[in-house]
Write a protein that holds these residues in place. Structure first.
Motif, PDB file in Angstrom:
ATOM      1  N   ASP A  65      -9.727  -7.783   1.387  1.00 60.55           N
ATOM      2  CA  ASP A  65     -10.173  -6.571   2.086  1.00 60.55           C
ATOM      3  C   ASP A  65      -9.293  -5.377   1.733  1.00 60.55           C
ATOM      4  O   ASP A  65      -9.788  -4.253   1.579  1.00 60.55           O
ATOM      5  CB  ASP A  65     -10.183  -6.804   3.603  1.00 60.55           C
ATOM      6  CG  ASP A  65     -11.415  -7.591   4.044  1.00 60.55           C
ATOM      7  OD1 ASP A  65     -12.410  -7.608   3.288  1.00 60.55           O
ATOM      8  OD2 ASP A  65     -11.375  -8.194   5.138  1.00 60.55           O
ATOM      9  N   TYR A  66      -7.986  -5.598   1.600  1.00 60.50           N
ATOM     10  CA  TYR A  66      -7.098  -4.504   1.168  1.00 60.50           C
ATOM     11  C   TYR A  66      -7.439  -4.065  -0.255  1.00 60.50           C
ATOM     12  O   TYR A  66      -7.365  -2.881  -0.583  1.00 60.50           O
ATOM     13  CB  TYR A  66      -5.629  -4.933   1.246  1.00 60.50           C
ATOM     14  CG  TYR A  66      -4.936  -4.507   2.521  1.00 60.50           C
ATOM     15  CD1 TYR A  66      -4.095  -3.396   2.551  1.00 60.50           C
ATOM     16  CD2 TYR A  66      -5.134  -5.213   3.707  1.00 60.50           C
ATOM     17  CE1 TYR A  66      -3.456  -3.003   3.712  1.00 60.50           C
ATOM     18  CE2 TYR A  66      -4.494  -4.825   4.883  1.00 60.50           C
ATOM     19  CZ  TYR A  66      -3.663  -3.720   4.880  1.00 60.50           C
ATOM     20  OH  TYR A  66      -3.037  -3.332   6.045  1.00 60.50           O
ATOM     21  N   GLN A  67      -7.830  -5.022  -1.086  1.00 60.17           N
ATOM     22  CA  GLN A  67      -8.218  -4.648  -2.441  1.00 60.17           C
ATOM     23  C   GLN A  67      -9.489  -3.797  -2.425  1.00 60.17           C
ATOM     24  O   GLN A  67      -9.564  -2.750  -3.074  1.00 60.17           O
ATOM     25  CB  GLN A  67      -8.456  -5.892  -3.300  1.00 60.17           C
ATOM     26  CG  GLN A  67      -8.768  -5.570  -4.754  1.00 60.17           C
ATOM     27  CD  GLN A  67      -9.663  -6.601  -5.419  1.00 60.17           C
ATOM     28  OE1 GLN A  67     -10.448  -7.280  -4.768  1.00 60.17           O
ATOM     29  NE2 GLN A  67      -9.540  -6.715  -6.724  1.00 60.17           N
ATOM     30  N   ARG A  68     -10.490  -4.251  -1.660  1.00 60.13           N
ATOM     31  CA  ARG A  68     -11.760  -3.521  -1.619  1.00 60.13           C
ATOM     32  C   ARG A  68     -11.625  -2.170  -0.922  1.00 60.13           C
ATOM     33  O   ARG A  68     -12.184  -1.174  -1.358  1.00 60.13           O
ATOM     34  CB  ARG A  68     -12.818  -4.376  -0.903  1.00 60.13           C
ATOM     35  CG  ARG A  68     -13.348  -5.535  -1.731  1.00 60.13           C
ATOM     36  CD  ARG A  68     -14.466  -6.270  -1.009  1.00 60.13           C
ATOM     37  NE  ARG A  68     -13.950  -7.114   0.061  1.00 60.13           N
ATOM     38  CZ  ARG A  68     -13.767  -8.426  -0.040  1.00 60.13           C
ATOM     39  NH1 ARG A  68     -14.050  -9.054  -1.169  1.00 60.13           N
ATOM     40  NH2 ARG A  68     -13.315  -9.122   0.983  1.00 60.13           N
ATOM     41  N   GLN A  69     -10.858  -2.140   0.175  1.00 55.93           N
ATOM     42  CA  GLN A  69     -10.774  -0.931   0.991  1.00 55.93           C
ATOM     43  C   GLN A  69      -9.745   0.064   0.472  1.00 55.93           C
ATOM     44  O   GLN A  69      -9.952   1.285   0.567  1.00 55.93           O
ATOM     45  CB  GLN A  69     -10.448  -1.317   2.445  1.00 55.93           C
ATOM     46  CG  GLN A  69     -10.562  -0.167   3.433  1.00 55.93           C
ATOM     47  CD  GLN A  69     -10.465  -0.667   4.875  1.00 55.93           C
ATOM     48  OE1 GLN A  69     -10.748  -1.827   5.162  1.00 55.93           O
ATOM     49  NE2 GLN A  69     -10.066   0.210   5.783  1.00 55.93           N
ATOM     50  N   HIS A  70      -8.639  -0.441  -0.083  1.00 49.77           N
ATOM     51  CA  HIS A  70      -7.538   0.439  -0.490  1.00 49.77           C
ATOM     52  C   HIS A  70      -7.214   0.359  -1.980  1.00 49.77           C
ATOM     53  O   HIS A  70      -6.225   0.940  -2.421  1.00 49.77           O
ATOM     54  CB  HIS A  70      -6.277   0.111   0.321  1.00 49.77           C
ATOM     55  CG  HIS A  70      -6.476   0.222   1.807  1.00 49.77           C
ATOM     56  ND1 HIS A  70      -6.771   1.419   2.430  1.00 49.77           N
ATOM     57  CD2 HIS A  70      -6.426  -0.714   2.785  1.00 49.77           C
ATOM     58  CE1 HIS A  70      -6.892   1.217   3.743  1.00 49.77           C
ATOM     59  NE2 HIS A  70      -6.685  -0.072   3.982  1.00 49.77           N
ATOM     60  N   ASN A  71      -8.037  -0.393  -2.723  1.00 49.90           N
ATOM     61  CA  ASN A  71      -7.829  -0.544  -4.168  1.00 49.90           C
ATOM     62  C   ASN A  71      -6.439  -1.101  -4.488  1.00 49.90           C
ATOM     63  O   ASN A  71      -5.796  -0.692  -5.466  1.00 49.90           O
ATOM     64  CB  ASN A  71      -8.045   0.795  -4.891  1.00 49.90           C
ATOM     65  CG  ASN A  71      -8.300   0.601  -6.374  1.00 49.90           C
ATOM     66  OD1 ASN A  71      -8.867  -0.418  -6.787  1.00 49.90           O
ATOM     67  ND2 ASN A  71      -7.864   1.549  -7.188  1.00 49.90           N
ATOM     68  N   LYS A  84       0.840  -1.211   0.000  1.00 49.11           N
ATOM     69  CA  LYS A  84       0.000   0.000   0.000  1.00 49.11           C
ATOM     70  C   LYS A  84       0.868   1.251   0.000  1.00 49.11           C
ATOM     71  O   LYS A  84       0.614   2.209  -0.739  1.00 49.11           O
ATOM     72  CB  LYS A  84      -0.913  -0.020   1.234  1.00 49.11           C
ATOM     73  CG  LYS A  84      -1.840   1.180   1.339  1.00 49.11           C
ATOM     74  CD  LYS A  84      -2.581   1.147   2.664  1.00 49.11           C
ATOM     75  CE  LYS A  84      -3.240   2.488   2.928  1.00 49.11           C
ATOM     76  NZ  LYS A  84      -3.689   2.617   4.333  1.00 49.11           N
TER      77      LYS A  84
END
Length: 312
Positions: free
Chosen positions: A157-163, A104
Motif C-alpha cells: 500500500d505504501y508503494q501504491r500510495q506513496h511510490n 517515506k
C-alpha cells in the motif's frame, strides 16, 4: 558507501546481515531491543568505525538519516513470538508502519523480511508467491502469521500510495551459527538435544517436511534483492527447495553429532504446517540466486557453533 539501517540487527539473521553489509563497505546502524537478539552476536563489530548500535523498539518511531532500511525486527520462533503475542503483532504491524514512515520521509529503499508462514498450512506444494495461503487468523500462531501478512499489505500500500521503493522477501526455514539454543526451532532443538545426550523430540510421526537454507545463502539473497532494480519488488521466496522430513533431519543431526540419543514422539503443535517447500523460480529468474550450501555441510558448521557455545 551507503548508510544502512538494520532493525533486529543483533538477531540471528540480522547479525549475519550486518557482517555482510560491513564487509561490503557500508555504514551500518544496527537497531535492536534485545528481546531475542544478543549483544554477543554483534560484539565483534562494536569497535568497527562504520558500525553503530542503538537499543530501540521499532514499535516506537525512529528518526535517523539512512539510505536503505532492512526491516528484520520480530521474534521468529514459536516459543518467542507466542510468549507475548500482542507485542509480536505490534512489532510486525506498528514496526512496519514506523519503518515505512521513516523510508517515506528520507526517501530510502526499504526491505521487509517476511516469512513462509504467510502460506500457513499450505494446500499447494511447493509454495509459489501467487498462492494466497491457508492461515488460521485466531490460532496461537496468528500473531506472527497474520502480523507478517499485514506488514506485507502495508508495504504494497505504501508503494501504491506513496511510490515507495520496496523489497519483500518470504523467508523459509533458515539455520546456522548464532541461532538461539532455546528458540524451539527444529534444527537448533535437534542439535542441542543431541549434543547434551538427550532424546530427540519428534512432533507427530516425523513425516512432516521442511526445507532448510543455510544462513550465508539467505544473506546473499537479501543483498541481491536489495541491490536489484526498482521493478523487482517481490514478494520473492527465499529458501532451499531441498525437502526433508523431520526423521531425515534427526538422522542427519545424529550422524553429525554422534552419541546415543533416541527419538521420542509427541503430539503435533496446533496449526503446525505439514509441508513447507519454496518454489524459488522467481529468485532464480530475477536475482540469479539459488542456495549453494548442502544440508550436510551447513549442519557441520552449525553443530560446531553449538558445540563451542554450549561448551560440550
Amino acid at each position: 558507501m551507503k548508510r544502512i539501517l538494520v532493525t533486529g540487527g543483533a538477531g540471528f539473521l540480522g547479525s549475519h546481515l550486518c557482517d555482510r553489509l560491513i564487509e561490503d563497505g557500508n555504514d551500518v546502524l544496527c537497531v535492536d531491543n534485545f528481546f531475542t537478539g544478543s549483544k554477543a552476536n554483534i560484539a565483534h563489530l562494536i569497535s568497527h568505525p562504520y558500525f553503530e548500535l542503538l537499543r530501540h523498539d521499532v514499535t516506537i518511531p525512529l528518526f535517523v538519516e539512512t539510505d536503505r532500511i532492512f526491516n528484520l525486527a520480530c521474534p521468529a520462533s514459536p516459543i518467542h513470538y507466542q510468549h507475548d503475542p500482542v507485542q509480536t503483532t505490534k512489532t510486525s504491524v506498528h514496526g512496519a508502519i514506523n519503518m515505512l514512515g521513516l523510508a517515506k520521509r528520507v526517501k530510502a529503499r526499504i526491505f521487509q523480511a517476511s516469512t513462509s508462514e504467510v502460506y500457513g498450512d499450505p494446500e499447494v506444494h511447493p509454495q509459489h508467491e501467487s498462492y494466497w495461503g491457508k492461515v488460521n487468523p485466531i490460532g496461537p500462531r496468528a500473531c506472527y502469521d497474520e502480523g507478517k501478512r499485514c506488514a506485507e499489505t502495508l508495504f504494497f500500500d505504501y508503494q501504491r500510495q506513496h511510490n515507495l521503493d520496496i523489497k519483500v522477501v518470504r523467508i523459509f526455514n533458515t539455520y546456522g551459527p548464532r541461532m538461539h539454543p532455546n528458540d524451539g526451532r527444529v534444527v537448533s532443538n535437534f542439535i542441542v538435544q543431541a549434543l547434551k545426550g538427550q532424546n530427540i523430540t519428534i512432533y507427530g510421526n516425523g513425516q512432516q517436511t521442511r526445507s532448510f537454507c543455510y544462513v550465508d545463502d539467505l544473506i546473499d539473497g537479501f543483498v541481491r534483492m536489495m541491490n536489484s532494480g526498482p521493478e523487482v519488488t517481490g514478494p520473492i521466496n527465499m529458501g532451499n527447495p531441498g525437502e526433508f522430513t523431520m526423521l531425515d533431519l534427526a538422522e542427519k543431526v545424529l550422524s553429525c553429532v554422534g552419541g546415543k540419543s533416541k527419538l521420542t514422539f509427541h503430539p503435533l503443535p496446533i496449526d503446525d504446517p505439514k509441508q513447507r517447500q519454496p518454489d524459488i523460480t522467481l529468485a532464480k529468474e530475477k536475482l540469479g540466486w539459488r542456495p549453494q550450501v548442502t544440508l550436510e555441510d551447513g549442519l557441520k558448521e552449525t553443530v560446531n557453533y553449538f558445540r563451542n557455545a554450549l561448551n560440550v
